[in-house]
Design a protein around this motif. Structure first.
Motif, mmCIF file in Angstrom:
data_model
loop_
_atom_site.group_PDB
_atom_site.id
_atom_site.type_symbol
_atom_site.label_atom_id
_atom_site.label_comp_id
_atom_site.label_asym_id
_atom_site.label_seq_id
_atom_site.Cartn_x
_atom_site.Cartn_y
_atom_site.Cartn_z
ATOM 1 N N LEU A 45 -21.498 -12.832 18.460
ATOM 2 C CA LEU A 45 -20.921 -11.617 17.876
ATOM 3 C C LEU A 45 -19.867 -10.999 18.783
ATOM 4 C CD1 LEU A 45 -23.238 -11.904 15.790
ATOM 5 C CD2 LEU A 45 -23.294 -9.422 15.744
ATOM 6 N N GLN A 46 -20.102 -11.065 20.082
ATOM 7 C CA GLN A 46 -19.105 -10.550 21.022
ATOM 8 C C GLN A 46 -17.812 -11.357 20.927
ATOM 9 O OE1 GLN A 46 -21.294 -10.717 24.729
ATOM 10 N NE2 GLN A 46 -22.002 -8.601 24.525
ATOM 11 N N GLU A 47 -17.940 -12.668 20.804
ATOM 12 C CA GLU A 47 -16.757 -13.523 20.634
ATOM 13 C C GLU A 47 -16.063 -13.221 19.315
ATOM 14 O OE1 GLU A 47 -17.826 -17.601 21.009
ATOM 15 O OE2 GLU A 47 -18.487 -17.418 23.104
ATOM 16 N N ASN A 48 -16.845 -13.027 18.259
ATOM 17 C CA ASN A 48 -16.263 -12.712 16.951
ATOM 18 C C ASN A 48 -15.461 -11.418 17.001
ATOM 19 O OD1 ASN A 48 -17.600 -14.956 16.020
ATOM 20 N ND2 ASN A 48 -19.072 -13.855 14.758
ATOM 21 N N ASN A 49 -15.966 -10.447 17.744
ATOM 22 C CA ASN A 49 -15.300 -9.153 17.819
ATOM 23 C C ASN A 49 -13.988 -9.223 18.590
ATOM 24 O OD1 ASN A 49 -15.270 -6.464 17.011
ATOM 25 N ND2 ASN A 49 -16.305 -5.740 18.847
ATOM 26 N N GLU A 50 -13.799 -10.281 19.343
ATOM 27 C CA GLU A 50 -12.553 -10.472 20.082
ATOM 28 C C GLU A 50 -11.501 -11.228 19.263
ATOM 29 O OE1 GLU A 50 -13.760 -12.449 23.623
ATOM 30 O OE2 GLU A 50 -14.832 -10.702 24.441
ATOM 31 N N GLU A 51 -11.918 -11.738 18.096
ATOM 32 C CA GLU A 51 -10.990 -12.475 17.223
ATOM 33 C C GLU A 51 -9.996 -11.510 16.569
ATOM 34 O OE1 GLU A 51 -10.826 -15.787 16.339
ATOM 35 O OE2 GLU A 51 -12.412 -16.392 17.722
ATOM 36 N N GLU A 52 -8.803 -12.028 16.266
ATOM 37 C CA GLU A 52 -7.823 -11.240 15.525
ATOM 38 C C GLU A 52 -8.302 -11.076 14.081
ATOM 39 O OE1 GLU A 52 -5.042 -9.779 16.613
ATOM 40 O OE2 GLU A 52 -5.461 -10.432 18.664
ATOM 41 N N ALA A 53 -7.957 -9.956 13.463
ATOM 42 C CA ALA A 53 -8.375 -9.710 12.084
ATOM 43 C C ALA A 53 -7.254 -9.040 11.306
ATOM 44 C CB ALA A 53 -9.624 -8.835 12.059
ATOM 45 N N GLU A 54 -7.321 -9.155 9.977
ATOM 46 C CA GLU A 54 -6.331 -8.529 9.106
ATOM 47 C C GLU A 54 -6.861 -7.184 8.601
ATOM 48 O OE1 GLU A 54 -5.057 -10.969 5.914
ATOM 49 O OE2 GLU A 54 -4.766 -12.759 7.154
ATOM 50 N N PHE A 55 -5.941 -6.229 8.501
ATOM 51 C CA PHE A 55 -6.267 -4.917 7.943
ATOM 52 C C PHE A 55 -5.203 -4.609 6.895
ATOM 53 C CE2 PHE A 55 -8.223 -5.184 12.050
ATOM 54 C CZ PHE A 55 -9.446 -4.554 11.891
ATOM 55 N N ASP A 56 -5.314 -5.318 5.763
ATOM 56 C CA ASP A 56 -4.288 -5.263 4.730
ATOM 57 C C ASP A 56 -4.813 -4.486 3.522
ATOM 58 O OD1 ASP A 56 -2.134 -5.617 3.121
ATOM 59 O OD2 ASP A 56 -2.239 -7.808 3.017
ATOM 60 N N PHE A 57 -4.746 -3.163 3.602
ATOM 61 C CA PHE A 57 -5.289 -2.313 2.531
ATOM 62 C C PHE A 57 -4.566 -2.528 1.206
ATOM 63 C CE2 PHE A 57 -6.218 -0.174 6.531
ATOM 64 C CZ PHE A 57 -7.552 0.144 6.390
ATOM 65 N N ASP A 58 -3.276 -2.823 1.254
ATOM 66 C CA ASP A 58 -2.479 -2.965 0.024
ATOM 67 C C ASP A 58 -2.871 -4.206 -0.780
ATOM 68 O OD1 ASP A 58 -1.055 -0.660 0.585
ATOM 69 O OD2 ASP A 58 0.545 -1.738 1.652
ATOM 70 N N SER A 59 -3.487 -5.175 -0.126
ATOM 71 C CA SER A 59 -3.826 -6.415 -0.824
ATOM 72 C C SER A 59 -5.196 -6.355 -1.502
ATOM 73 C CB SER A 59 -3.817 -7.591 0.154
ATOM 74 O OG SER A 59 -4.903 -7.504 1.066
ATOM 75 N N ILE A 60 -5.953 -5.290 -1.269
ATOM 76 C CA ILE A 60 -7.303 -5.202 -1.829
ATOM 77 C C ILE A 60 -7.246 -5.054 -3.339
ATOM 78 C CG2 ILE A 60 -9.471 -3.934 -1.791
ATOM 79 C CD1 ILE A 60 -8.722 -5.447 0.804
#
Length: 219
Positions: A45-60
Motif C-alpha cells: 500500500l505504501q508503494e501504491n501511494n507513491e504511484e502517479e494517479a489521474e485526477f480528471d474530474f471532467d472525464s467522470i
C-alpha cells in the motif's frame, strides 16, 4: 428464419435493458468487495501511494453496465491505498488513489494528489447509485456523530461526523486542504446526473495501530 432471429434479438435486448441495473449493481458489489478484501501488505500500500494517479474530474461519467464491466477488468490493484469503513451505515470500501471512472466504480477515490491520511483535509469521492447499498449511496443515511474509519493497514484514523450539507458540484472549497485534521466524503445528492452534492465532514478524534485485519502483514 430471419424474422425469428430478429424477434429473438429484440427479446434479448429487452431482457438486457430490464435486468441491466441489477447486473450492473451485482458486478459493482462483487468487484468492490473483492478489492476491499484483497490481501495486500502494508508495504504494497505504501508503494501504491507513491504511484502517479489521474485526477480528471471532467472525464467522470454516470456509471453504465458497460463501464461497470470495463472497470472491473481494467482495475489496477496498484491504485488501492487503504480502506474506509462506516459501520453505522454498513459502508465498507477500498480507497483508491485518483479520481477516475474506474476507481469510482470500485470504491472511494481520493481527490487531490497531495492528500495524506490523518493530515489536513482528506477528501474522498464515491458514486451514488439507485441501489442505495452500493458505493457511497449509504451516505444518504449517515448521521452526525457517526464514526468513520480509514486505514492504510498500518494505522486506523478514526473520525466523527460533524456536518452533512448540500453543495454544488463546482464548489471546490470543500476538498481543499485545511489546518484541521478532517475527512470530507463527497457524493451526488441523487442517483441520477445532478449538479448537487452531499458533503459529509468529520474531524479526527483518534489514531490507533491497525491490528484487526487478518489480510494485513507488516513488512
Amino acid at each position: 428464419m430471419y424474422k425469428k432471429i430478429i424477434i429473438a434479438v429484440f427479446i434479448l435486448s429487452g431482457l438486457l435493458l430490464i435486468f441491466s441495473p441489477f447486473i450492473k449493481g451485482s458486478l459493482i458489489a462483487y468487484f468492490s468487495k473483492n478489492q476491499y478484501e484483497s490481501e495486500l501488505t502494508v508495504g504494497q500500500l505504501q508503494e501504491n501511494n507513491e504511484e502517479e494517479a489521474e485526477f480528471d474530474f471532467d472525464s467522470i461519467q454516470p456509471p453504465t453496465l458497460t463501464k461497470a464491466i470495463k472497470a472491473g477488468f481494467d482495475q489496477d490493484p496498484k491504485a488501492i491505498i487503504g480502506r474506509i469503513t462506516i459501520e453505522s451505515v454498513d459502508l465498507k470500501l477500498p480507497i483508491l488513489k485518483g479520481t477516475t471512472n474506474e476507481n469510482l466504480l470500485i470504491g472511494a477515490a481520493t481527490m487531490r494528489p497531495d492528500q495524506k491520511m490523518g493530515e489536513g483535509n482528506y477528501p474522498l469521492a464515491g458514486h451514488h447509485l439507485k441501489q442505495k447499498s452500493l458505493l457511497f449511496g449509504p451516505l444518504a443515511n449517515i448521521k452526525k456523530g457517526a464514526k468513520v474509519v480509514i486505514t492504510d493497514f498500518k494505522k486506523d484514523y478514526i473520525y466523527t461526523v460533524t456536518s452533512i450539507k448540500m453543495v454544488s458540484e463546482i464548489d471546490a472549497d470543500v476538498i481543499q486542504d485545511t489546518k484541521e485534521k478532517e475527512i470530507t466524503l463527497i457524493t451526488c445528492d441523487k442517483a441520477v446526473e445532478t449538479e448537487g452534492r452531499i458533503a459529509v465532514k468529520g474531524k479526527l478524534i483518534e489514531t490507533v495501530g491497525h491490528t484487526n485485519d487478518r489480510s494485513i502483514s507488516e513488512m
